[in-house]
Design a protein around this motif. Structure first.
Motif, PDB file in Angstrom:
ATOM      1  N   LYS A  16      -5.027 -11.005 -11.171  1.00 42.17           N
ATOM      2  CA  LYS A  16      -3.933 -11.777 -10.559  1.00 42.17           C
ATOM      3  C   LYS A  16      -4.414 -13.175 -10.130  1.00 42.17           C
ATOM      4  CE  LYS A  16      -3.282  -8.543  -7.410  1.00 42.17           C
ATOM      5  NZ  LYS A  16      -4.057  -7.331  -7.684  1.00 42.17           N
ATOM      6  N   ASP A  35      -3.923 -12.953  -0.034  1.00 44.91           N
ATOM      7  CA  ASP A  35      -5.076 -12.481   0.752  1.00 44.91           C
ATOM      8  C   ASP A  35      -5.790 -13.640   1.451  1.00 44.91           C
ATOM      9  OD1 ASP A  35      -4.785  -9.833   0.190  1.00 44.91           O
ATOM     10  OD2 ASP A  35      -6.415  -9.709  -1.259  1.00 44.91           O
ATOM     11  N   ARG A  59      -0.419  -4.834   6.311  1.00 40.64           N
ATOM     12  CA  ARG A  59       0.801  -4.726   5.487  1.00 40.64           C
ATOM     13  C   ARG A  59       1.944  -5.521   6.103  1.00 40.64           C
ATOM     14  NH1 ARG A  59      -1.491  -3.776   0.930  1.00 40.64           N
ATOM     15  NH2 ARG A  59      -2.734  -1.888   0.867  1.00 40.64           N
ATOM     16  N   GLY A  81      -3.080  -6.094  -4.144  1.00 41.98           N
ATOM     17  CA  GLY A  81      -2.782  -4.939  -4.997  1.00 41.98           C
ATOM     18  C   GLY A  81      -1.789  -3.953  -4.398  1.00 41.98           C
ATOM     19  N   ARG A 119     -13.022  -5.382  -1.154  1.00 43.63           N
ATOM     20  CA  ARG A 119     -11.815  -4.541  -1.226  1.00 43.63           C
ATOM     21  C   ARG A 119     -12.043  -3.232  -0.483  1.00 43.63           C
ATOM     22  NH1 ARG A 119     -12.417  -7.098  -6.282  1.00 43.63           N
ATOM     23  NH2 ARG A 119     -10.603  -8.368  -6.828  1.00 43.63           N
ATOM     24  N   LEU A 121     -10.348  -0.699   0.196  1.00 44.54           N
ATOM     25  CA  LEU A 121      -9.873   0.576  -0.358  1.00 44.54           C
ATOM     26  C   LEU A 121     -10.783   1.108  -1.457  1.00 44.54           C
ATOM     27  CD1 LEU A 121      -6.001  -0.011  -0.508  1.00 44.54           C
ATOM     28  CD2 LEU A 121      -7.337   1.110   1.258  1.00 44.54           C
ATOM     29  N   ARG A 138       0.191   4.685  -7.902  1.00 44.37           N
ATOM     30  CA  ARG A 138       0.952   3.466  -7.650  1.00 44.37           C
ATOM     31  C   ARG A 138       1.854   3.069  -8.816  1.00 44.37           C
ATOM     32  NH1 ARG A 138      -3.062  -0.799  -4.653  1.00 44.37           N
ATOM     33  NH2 ARG A 138      -3.033   0.187  -2.601  1.00 44.37           N
TER      34      ARG A 138
HETATM   35  C1  S3P Z   1      -5.350  -4.090  -1.723  1.00 47.23           C
HETATM   36  C2  S3P Z   1      -5.724  -5.087  -2.606  1.00 47.23           C
HETATM   37  C3  S3P Z   1      -6.454  -6.298  -2.211  1.00 47.23           C
HETATM   38  C4  S3P Z   1      -6.213  -6.616  -0.728  1.00 47.23           C
HETATM   39  C5  S3P Z   1      -6.478  -5.421   0.107  1.00 47.23           C
HETATM   40  C6  S3P Z   1      -5.612  -4.214  -0.263  1.00 47.23           C
HETATM   41  C7  S3P Z   1      -4.631  -2.894  -2.230  1.00 47.23           C
HETATM   42  O1  S3P Z   1      -6.040  -7.390  -3.012  1.00 47.23           O
HETATM   43  O2  S3P Z   1      -4.902  -7.069  -0.520  1.00 47.23           O
HETATM   44  O3  S3P Z   1      -7.824  -5.122  -0.038  1.00 47.23           O
HETATM   45  O4  S3P Z   1      -4.037  -2.156  -1.424  1.00 47.23           O
HETATM   46  O5  S3P Z   1      -4.621  -2.696  -3.468  1.00 47.23           O
HETATM   47  P1  S3P Z   1      -6.501  -7.610  -4.562  1.00 47.23           P
HETATM   48  O6  S3P Z   1      -5.550  -6.843  -5.415  1.00 47.23           O
HETATM   49  O7  S3P Z   1      -6.341  -9.081  -4.750  1.00 47.23           O
HETATM   50  O8  S3P Z   1      -7.901  -7.146  -4.682  1.00 47.23           O
END
Ligand code: S3P
Length: 177
Positions: A16, A35, A59, A81, A119, A121, A138
């Motif tokens: 992205k 982000d 969120r 993401g 990241r 997660l 997802r």
């Molecule tokens: C997340 C993706 C991350 C960031 C956070 C949570 C997710 O962004 O917003 O760590 O829940 O998939 P990227 O997709 O840019 O890594």
């Protein structure tokens, strides 16, 4: 020049940010990295926000930022993401934008994310099996949100941008008929 915004959604590591930078560089669109904006405003990295404030807090910041972005146009917004997992977020995106889902295989994603600890997660879960399961969980929401889908597999950023803009143009042309 689009009179709407382009929202890039999709799994972590799907490209992205790279595609957003390319659209900004080659087509002069304003690029917004969600982000980055959130981390800057909070004065904290994304992993620190997750750890100290919790995922739910993060969120809510995503939702607030999307509401703000309604006043922009011809911007490309690189979402996190998980942004498209909230229905309200998708509703906000659709108010002034088109939603583009970028995709790649779990192996490709693993290759792109394995050396980063940005990241939360994925920390401690850097394997294709985990990525594939989270991606499957997802998938339905990603696909329901998407106006168009573009694979980033084995393509340059410029090729992806061209394909994405062609598909959006086809969609805009169809609407005018
Ligand atoms: C997340 C993706 C991350 C960031 C956070 C949570 C997710 O962004 O917003 O760590 O829940 O998939 P990227 O997709 O840019 O890594």
């Amino acid at each position: 020049m689009k009179n709407y915004n382009i929202f890039l959604i999709g799994f972590m590591g799907v490209g992205k940010s790279t595609v957003s930078e390319c659209l900004s560089r080659e087509y002069g669109m304003e690029a917004v990295e969600m982000d980055e904006v959130i981390a800057e405003r909070e004065g904290m990295s994304i992993p620190d926000i997750f750890e100290e404030r919790g995922e739910e807090y993060f969120r809510c910041l995503e939702t607030e930022l999307l509401i703000e972005l309604r006043s922009h146009e011809n911007a490309v917004i690189s979402c996190g993401g998980g942004t498209a997992m909230r229905e309200q977020n998708v509703t906000e995106m659709k108010k002034n934008g088109k939603v583009v889902l970028l995709t790649a295989s779990p192996d490709t994603i693993l290759e792109r994310v394995k050396d980063s600890d940005e990241r939360p997660l994925l920390n401690g879960h850097k394997d294709a099996g985990y990525i594939s399961r989270l991606m499957e969980a997802r998938r339905e929401k990603y696909e329901a949100a998407a106006d168009i889908v573009v694979s980033t597999e084995k393509k340059s950023a410029s090729e992806i941008c061209r394909e994405l803009l062609n598909k959006l143009q086809e969609m805009d042309d169809r609407k005018e008929l």
